[in-house]
Design a protein around this motif. Structure first.
Motif, mmCIF file in Angstrom:
data_model
loop_
_atom_site.group_PDB
_atom_site.id
_atom_site.type_symbol
_atom_site.label_atom_id
_atom_site.label_comp_id
_atom_site.label_asym_id
_atom_site.label_seq_id
_atom_site.Cartn_x
_atom_site.Cartn_y
_atom_site.Cartn_z
ATOM 1 N N UNK A 156 0.823 -1.217 0.000
ATOM 2 C CA UNK A 156 0.000 0.000 0.000
ATOM 3 C C UNK A 156 0.855 1.265 0.000
ATOM 4 N N UNK A 157 2.019 1.225 0.652
ATOM 5 C CA UNK A 157 2.928 2.386 0.597
ATOM 6 C C UNK A 157 3.372 2.631 -0.838
ATOM 7 N N UNK A 158 3.720 1.558 -1.546
ATOM 8 C CA UNK A 158 4.139 1.700 -2.942
ATOM 9 C C UNK A 158 2.953 2.139 -3.798
ATOM 10 N N UNK A 185 0.910 13.482 -10.523
ATOM 11 C CA UNK A 185 1.838 14.509 -10.995
ATOM 12 C C UNK A 185 2.086 14.410 -12.495
ATOM 13 N N UNK A 186 2.255 13.187 -12.995
ATOM 14 C CA UNK A 186 2.612 13.011 -14.402
ATOM 15 C C UNK A 186 1.422 12.954 -15.344
ATOM 16 N N UNK A 187 0.289 12.430 -14.878
ATOM 17 C CA UNK A 187 -0.860 12.214 -15.762
ATOM 18 C C UNK A 187 -2.139 12.903 -15.304
ATOM 19 N N UNK A 188 -2.106 13.465 -14.097
ATOM 20 C CA UNK A 188 -3.286 14.142 -13.574
ATOM 21 C C UNK A 188 -4.368 13.205 -13.068
ATOM 22 N N UNK A 189 -4.062 11.926 -12.912
ATOM 23 C CA UNK A 189 -5.040 10.952 -12.416
ATOM 24 C C UNK A 189 -4.323 9.707 -11.922
ATOM 25 N N UNK A 190 -5.044 8.888 -11.182
ATOM 26 C CA UNK A 190 -4.485 7.626 -10.692
ATOM 27 C C UNK A 190 -5.017 6.472 -11.534
ATOM 28 N N UNK A 191 -4.373 5.324 -11.396
ATOM 29 C CA UNK A 191 -4.827 4.141 -12.126
ATOM 30 C C UNK A 191 -6.172 3.654 -11.595
ATOM 31 N N UNK A 192 -6.984 3.159 -12.516
ATOM 32 C CA UNK A 192 -8.248 2.517 -12.157
ATOM 33 C C UNK A 192 -7.972 1.058 -11.780
ATOM 34 N N UNK A 193 -8.986 0.410 -11.246
ATOM 35 C CA UNK A 193 -8.841 -1.021 -10.943
ATOM 36 C C UNK A 193 -8.563 -1.813 -12.215
ATOM 37 N N UNK A 194 -9.199 -1.394 -13.309
ATOM 38 C CA UNK A 194 -8.971 -2.091 -14.590
ATOM 39 C C UNK A 194 -7.515 -1.951 -15.029
ATOM 40 N N UNK A 244 0.321 6.358 -6.919
ATOM 41 C CA UNK A 244 -0.795 7.291 -7.088
ATOM 42 C C UNK A 244 -0.286 8.723 -7.179
ATOM 43 N N UNK A 245 0.625 9.085 -6.298
ATOM 44 C CA UNK A 245 1.166 10.441 -6.309
ATOM 45 C C UNK A 245 1.935 10.709 -7.606
ATOM 46 N N UNK A 246 2.742 9.764 -8.036
ATOM 47 C CA UNK A 246 3.491 9.910 -9.287
ATOM 48 C C UNK A 246 2.538 10.070 -10.469
ATOM 49 N N UNK A 247 1.502 9.236 -10.520
ATOM 50 C CA UNK A 247 0.534 9.320 -11.619
ATOM 51 C C UNK A 247 -0.249 10.630 -11.589
#
Length: 109
Positions: free
Chosen positions: A11-13, A23-32, A18-21
């Motif tokens: 969960x730390x990773x 900053x770089x993409x403006x969103x986090x990964x979805x479950x898919x 999430x923070x990297x995404x």
């Protein structure tokens, strides 16, 4: 390290990704997207297992690469369980008990 410690580490990773995404993409990964990432890791794992068994050209870092992919796959499973609210420890124990009963019945025990 027990399952809870592995989960906390995963969960730390996850949070760092999430923070990297963000900053770089403006969103986090979805479950898919996590599932697709896991499928990619599972494919890489399959190739490394074939390499270990001599069915593919060997790599100088074969053992280290195999360890890395197994860890990546475990990370993905832990994160998917978290994202879907699944108590993986309970599910694992229950599934192993069910499999033991089923296999023992097939064996006539």
């Amino acid at each position: 390290m027990d399952l809870d410690e592995l989960r906390r580490s995963a969960l730390r990773i996850h949070d760092l990704y999430d923070e990297l995404n963000r900053q770089e993409r403006g969103r986090v990964w979805t479950r898919e997207e996590f599932m697709l990432g896991f499928m990619g890791d599972a494919g890489d794992l399959a190739k490394l297992v074939l390499t270990q068994e001599g069915a593919r050209t060997s790599r100088p870092d074969g053992r280290a690469a195999l360890e890395h992919e197994l860890a990546d796959c475990l990370w993905s499973v832990l994160i998917l369980a978290h994202r879907y609210g699944i108590d993986l420890e309970s599910a694992f124990v229950r599934t192993m008990e069910e499999l033991e009963k089923t296999i023992s019945a097939w064996l006539g025990e």
